[in-house]
Design a protein around this motif. Structure first.
Motif, short mmCIF file in Angstrom:
data_model
loop_
_atom_site.label_atom_id
_atom_site.label_comp_id
_atom_site.label_asym_id
_atom_site.label_seq_id
_atom_site.Cartn_x
_atom_site.Cartn_y
_atom_site.Cartn_z
N GLN A 31 -3.91 17.86 -1.49
CA GLN A 31 -4.00 17.91 -3.01
C GLN A 31 -4.42 16.87 -4.13
O GLN A 31 -5.38 16.60 -4.42
CB GLN A 31 -3.80 18.61 -3.19
CG GLN A 31 -3.36 20.47 -3.44
CD GLN A 31 -2.67 20.73 -4.24
OE1 GLN A 31 -1.54 21.40 -4.49
NE2 GLN A 31 -3.67 22.15 -5.09
N TYR A 32 -3.89 15.52 -3.72
CA TYR A 32 -3.95 14.16 -4.32
C TYR A 32 -3.97 13.51 -2.96
O TYR A 32 -3.86 13.26 -2.29
CB TYR A 32 -2.72 13.75 -4.80
CG TYR A 32 -2.30 14.85 -6.63
CD1 TYR A 32 -1.59 15.95 -6.17
CD2 TYR A 32 -2.99 14.29 -7.46
CE1 TYR A 32 -1.40 16.53 -7.44
CE2 TYR A 32 -2.99 15.50 -8.78
CZ TYR A 32 -1.76 16.34 -8.29
OH TYR A 32 -1.82 16.83 -10.13
N THR A 33 -4.85 12.55 -3.80
CA THR A 33 -4.99 11.30 -3.33
C THR A 33 -3.89 10.39 -3.23
O THR A 33 -2.84 10.75 -4.14
CB THR A 33 -6.32 10.02 -3.45
OG1 THR A 33 -7.26 9.95 -3.32
CG2 THR A 33 -6.02 8.61 -2.72
N ILE A 34 -2.90 10.08 -2.22
CA ILE A 34 -1.39 9.61 -1.89
C ILE A 34 -1.21 7.79 -1.91
O ILE A 34 -2.01 7.44 -1.18
CB ILE A 34 0.02 10.43 -1.49
CG1 ILE A 34 -0.18 11.67 -1.40
CG2 ILE A 34 1.05 10.20 -1.60
CD1 ILE A 34 0.32 12.28 -2.78
N GLY A 35 -0.88 7.26 -2.39
CA GLY A 35 -0.53 5.85 -2.86
C GLY A 35 0.43 5.46 -2.38
O GLY A 35 1.55 5.94 -2.71
N TRP A 36 0.99 4.37 -1.60
CA TRP A 36 2.17 3.37 -1.51
C TRP A 36 2.09 2.01 -2.06
O TRP A 36 0.54 1.57 -2.09
CB TRP A 36 2.48 3.22 0.01
CG TRP A 36 2.73 4.25 0.85
CD1 TRP A 36 2.36 5.27 1.38
CD2 TRP A 36 4.11 4.78 0.98
NE1 TRP A 36 3.54 6.24 2.10
CE2 TRP A 36 4.59 6.25 1.63
CE3 TRP A 36 5.41 4.10 0.09
CZ2 TRP A 36 5.65 6.23 1.99
CZ3 TRP A 36 6.39 4.65 0.18
CH2 TRP A 36 6.58 6.00 1.04
N ALA A 49 -1.05 1.01 0.27
CA ALA A 49 -1.78 1.05 1.37
C ALA A 49 -2.00 2.99 0.22
O ALA A 49 -1.31 3.83 -0.12
CB ALA A 49 -1.83 1.78 2.85
N CYS A 50 -4.08 3.71 0.35
CA CYS A 50 -3.86 5.20 -0.05
C CYS A 50 -4.50 6.04 1.15
O CYS A 50 -4.92 5.45 1.63
CB CYS A 50 -3.83 5.33 -1.46
SG CYS A 50 -6.15 4.71 -1.46
N ILE A 51 -3.98 7.11 0.86
CA ILE A 51 -4.87 8.67 1.73
C ILE A 51 -5.24 9.42 1.10
O ILE A 51 -4.79 9.67 0.22
CB ILE A 51 -4.22 8.96 2.82
CG1 ILE A 51 -4.68 9.84 3.94
CG2 ILE A 51 -2.83 9.04 1.76
CD1 ILE A 51 -3.97 10.03 4.54
N ASP A 55 -11.28 12.94 1.86
CA ASP A 55 -11.45 13.41 3.21
C ASP A 55 -10.94 12.35 3.81
O ASP A 55 -11.13 12.20 5.52
CB ASP A 55 -12.98 12.40 3.35
CG ASP A 55 -13.08 10.75 3.02
OD1 ASP A 55 -13.46 10.18 2.89
OD2 ASP A 55 -11.65 10.21 2.04
N GLY A 56 -9.16 11.88 4.10
CA GLY A 56 -8.55 11.29 4.43
C GLY A 56 -8.97 9.87 4.84
O GLY A 56 -7.66 9.59 5.54
N SER A 57 -9.61 9.51 4.34
CA SER A 57 -9.96 8.10 4.16
C SER A 57 -8.44 7.26 3.45
O SER A 57 -8.03 7.29 2.49
CB SER A 57 -11.14 7.46 3.67
OG SER A 57 -11.69 8.18 2.18
N THR A 58 -8.93 5.52 4.43
CA THR A 58 -7.43 5.34 4.39
C THR A 58 -7.84 3.84 4.08
O THR A 58 -8.81 3.30 3.79
CB THR A 58 -6.74 5.23 5.49
OG1 THR A 58 -7.02 4.62 5.63
CG2 THR A 58 -5.81 6.55 5.54
N TYR A 59 -6.42 3.48 3.36
CA TYR A 59 -7.55 2.14 2.40
C TYR A 59 -6.36 1.16 2.13
O TYR A 59 -5.16 1.58 2.03
CB TYR A 59 -8.08 1.86 -0.02
CG TYR A 59 -8.54 3.09 0.61
CD1 TYR A 59 -9.35 4.03 0.59
CD2 TYR A 59 -10.56 2.24 0.21
CE1 TYR A 59 -10.03 4.90 0.61
CE2 TYR A 59 -11.45 2.77 -0.12
CZ TYR A 59 -11.86 4.39 0.51
OH TYR A 59 -12.68 5.12 -0.03
N TYR A 60 -6.65 -0.24 2.63
CA TYR A 60 -4.89 -0.72 2.72
C TYR A 60 -5.22 -2.15 2.25
O TYR A 60 -6.31 -2.79 2.31
CB TYR A 60 -4.57 -1.93 4.26
CG TYR A 60 -5.03 -0.37 4.97
CD1 TYR A 60 -5.65 0.56 5.63
CD2 TYR A 60 -3.55 0.15 5.23
CE1 TYR A 60 -5.33 1.52 6.75
CE2 TYR A 60 -3.06 1.21 5.81
CZ TYR A 60 -3.71 1.98 6.57
OH TYR A 60 -3.50 3.28 7.27
#
Length: 121
Positions: A31-36, A49-51, A55-60
């Motif tokens: 439901q939410y974009t989750i970030g570390w 990082a976040c997902i 669409d489940g895309s990831t960023y680092y």
């Protein structure tokens, strides 16, 4: 009530691996974009990082690309951060958080309490 609980931190030697978990309650992790995020003493908080929820895309952040992997398990309602090739520079308190935008980084809406990662020989 939205709640995030991190676990999996600890002491690891340089070159080692750890997997951090962010267990969610009060909502589902898709439901939410989750970030570390991480923060070491005397430094500013850093996005790691976040997902995306959309669409489940990831960023680092560049410093962890190729070493860290973020993923989510909708059944366990948990987001993971697999960390490998750890170095002392990765030592920090690691937090997970829900983000406002459905894709990529954005304002933080809820925080967990954090888990300490220490990389030392």
């Amino acid at each position: 009530q939205v709640q995030l609980v991190e676990s999996g931190g600890g002491l690891v030697k340089p070159g080692g691996s750890l997997r951090l978990s962010c267990a969610a309650s009060g909502f589902t992790v898709d439901q939410y974009t989750i970030g570390w995020f991480r923060q070491a003493p005397g430094t500013e908080r850093e996005e790691v990082a976040c997902i995306s929820s959309s669409d489940g895309s990831t960023y680092y952040v560049d410093s962890v690309k190729g070493r860290f992997t973020i993923s989510r398990d909708n059944v366990k309602n948990t987001v993971y951060l697999q960390m490998s090739s750890l170095s002392p520079e990765d030592t920090a308190n690691y937090y997970c958080a829900t983000l406002l935008r459905p894709k990529g980084w954005g304002p933080i809406t809820h925080w967990g309490q954090g888990t300490q990662v220490t990389v030392s020989s």
